[in-house]
Design a protein around this motif. Structure first.
Motif, mmCIF file in Angstrom:
data_model
loop_
_atom_site.group_PDB
_atom_site.id
_atom_site.type_symbol
_atom_site.label_atom_id
_atom_site.label_comp_id
_atom_site.label_asym_id
_atom_site.label_seq_id
_atom_site.Cartn_x
_atom_site.Cartn_y
_atom_site.Cartn_z
ATOM 1 N N THR A 1 5.605 1.437 -12.265
ATOM 2 C CA THR A 1 6.978 0.948 -12.414
ATOM 3 C C THR A 1 7.027 -0.570 -12.527
ATOM 4 N N ALA A 2 5.942 -1.250 -12.084
ATOM 5 C CA ALA A 2 5.911 -2.717 -12.143
ATOM 6 C C ALA A 2 5.488 -3.231 -13.513
ATOM 7 N N TRP B 1 0.818 -1.213 0.000
ATOM 8 C CA TRP B 1 0.000 0.000 0.000
ATOM 9 C C TRP B 1 0.853 1.266 0.000
ATOM 10 N N GLY B 2 1.962 1.221 0.702
ATOM 11 C CA GLY B 2 2.811 2.408 0.774
ATOM 12 C C GLY B 2 3.444 2.775 -0.551
ATOM 13 N N ALA B 3 3.559 1.819 -1.466
ATOM 14 C CA ALA B 3 4.184 2.071 -2.763
ATOM 15 C C ALA B 3 3.150 2.160 -3.892
ATOM 16 N N ARG B 4 1.877 2.370 -3.538
ATOM 17 C CA ARG B 4 0.801 2.352 -4.534
ATOM 18 C C ARG B 4 0.966 3.438 -5.594
ATOM 19 N N ALA B 5 1.599 4.571 -5.237
ATOM 20 C CA ALA B 5 1.756 5.665 -6.207
ATOM 21 C C ALA B 5 2.743 5.310 -7.316
ATOM 22 N N GLY C 1 14.525 0.627 -9.336
ATOM 23 C CA GLY C 1 13.442 1.585 -9.155
ATOM 24 C C GLY C 1 12.084 0.957 -8.942
ATOM 25 N N VAL C 2 11.964 -0.349 -9.181
ATOM 26 C CA VAL C 2 10.687 -1.040 -8.966
ATOM 27 C C VAL C 2 10.648 -1.538 -7.521
ATOM 28 N N PRO C 3 9.719 -1.055 -6.694
ATOM 29 C CA PRO C 3 9.674 -1.478 -5.283
ATOM 30 C C PRO C 3 9.462 -2.987 -5.144
ATOM 31 N N SER C 4 10.144 -3.587 -4.168
ATOM 32 C CA SER C 4 10.012 -5.028 -3.932
ATOM 33 C C SER C 4 8.574 -5.412 -3.603
ATOM 34 N N CYS D 1 17.525 -10.679 -2.848
ATOM 35 C CA CYS D 1 18.183 -10.924 -4.139
ATOM 36 C C CYS D 1 18.517 -9.642 -4.890
ATOM 37 N N ARG D 2 18.147 -8.497 -4.366
ATOM 38 C CA ARG D 2 18.329 -7.260 -5.121
ATOM 39 C C ARG D 2 19.508 -6.458 -4.572
ATOM 40 N N GLY D 3 20.279 -5.894 -5.499
ATOM 41 C CA GLY D 3 21.384 -5.028 -5.103
ATOM 42 C C GLY D 3 22.539 -5.757 -4.459
ATOM 43 N N VAL D 4 22.673 -7.053 -4.713
ATOM 44 C CA VAL D 4 23.750 -7.816 -4.093
ATOM 45 C C VAL D 4 24.072 -9.006 -4.993
#
Length: 274
Positions: A52-53, A44-48, A162-165, A218-221
């Motif tokens: 990006t998905a 919900w916090g990333a709904r805006a 840039g795509v939220p997990s 798995c992201r950024g590593v």
């Protein structure tokens, strides 16, 4: 990764309990319905940033998530929990071989030998000539699940930061739910009991948290950094399989599990060494 593996094992336990009486599509659909509700709260916090998905790689990951979930449900309905979990741990070996084949990592003969030893361990776990008590289809589904897991993790690493997990988890969860509903047109669904509904709701909560934790891991590593912690999956599966169903691996199957673990650990060590 540790949190993800713990959650996924508990998800498998609850799914196995429900899949003993419900068809696979119904399991995916009902669990997916609960999981979608849970994951929407997380996302919900990333709904805006939902646009990006809408990327091809996210779509590919959704497809791999569907094959992973379906193969997992089928395998768990046919094969003991510890066996499924052990065969799924060949995913890191598949990741290592694929990464070298795609030139993402340099070729190393020692890692290829270790991967071959790990796949030999698979034969010991399956024991195709002697394990007549376990359907071959269950082993095939478990290995298909491992291949889908490997592909899913490789794709996750390529999704832009840039795509939220949370949005990736929401998209894949909804995709699995819809796939289960579509599969239902080929099945005869039955009215689930309160116990089965509770088990699928618990599985959904574990799968939601596990999916989010795995994506974040798995992201950024480099995957070789977090992959060793994936093997905690087998420990949880052995303990819960024995506690709930009384499953005890046969000596050759235990040796095969050790081979898979050792070869996986070596490929990770060899990848980090340079």
């Amino acid at each position: 990764m540790l949190v993800a593996m713990c959650c996924y094992v508990f998800n498998d336990v609850f799914v196995k309990l429900a899949a003993q009486h419900l068809p696979p599509g119904q399991v995916l659909a009902v669990r997916g319905l609960f999981a979608t509700l849970f994951v929407l709260v997380v996302a919900w916090g990333a709904r805006a940033r939902w646009r990006t998905a809408l990327r091809p790689l996210v779509g590919v990951r959704c497809g791999l998530e569907i094959t992973t979930a379906l193969a997992s449900v089928l395998a768990l309905s046919l094969v003991p929990l510890a066996t499924v979990s052990t065969l799924m741990m060949t995913a890191p070996l598949m990741i290592a071989v694929t990464a070298m084949a795609l030139r993402w990592e340099p070729w190393q003969g020692s890692r290829l030998v270790a991967a071959a030893a790990g796949f030999a361990g698979v034969l010991l776990v399956i024991q195709p000539a002697t394990r007549l008590d376990v359907p071959t289809a269950g082993h095939v589904c478990a290995l298909l699940c491992a291949a889908s897991l490997a592909g899913r993790d490789l794709v996750t690493r390529r999704i832009p930061a840039g795509v939220p997990s949370s949005l990736i988890a929401a998209a894949t969860t909804l995709a699995v739910c819809l796939a289960g509903a579509l599969l239902g047109f080929t099945e005869q669904w039955i009215v689930p009991t309160q116990r089965e509904i509770a088990a699928l709701a618990a599985a959904a909560s574990c799968a939601t948290l596990g999916s989010y934790a795995l994506i974040a891991a798995c992201r950024g590593v480099d995957l070789s950094v977090v992959t060793p912690f994936r093997y905690s999956f087998i420990v949880w599966a052995l303990l819960l399989g024995y506690a709930i169903w009384g499953d005890v691996p046969q000596p050759l199957a235990a040796l095969g599990a050790v081979l898979i673990l050792a070869s996986g650990a070596f490929t990770i060590w060899a990848a980090r060494r340079p």
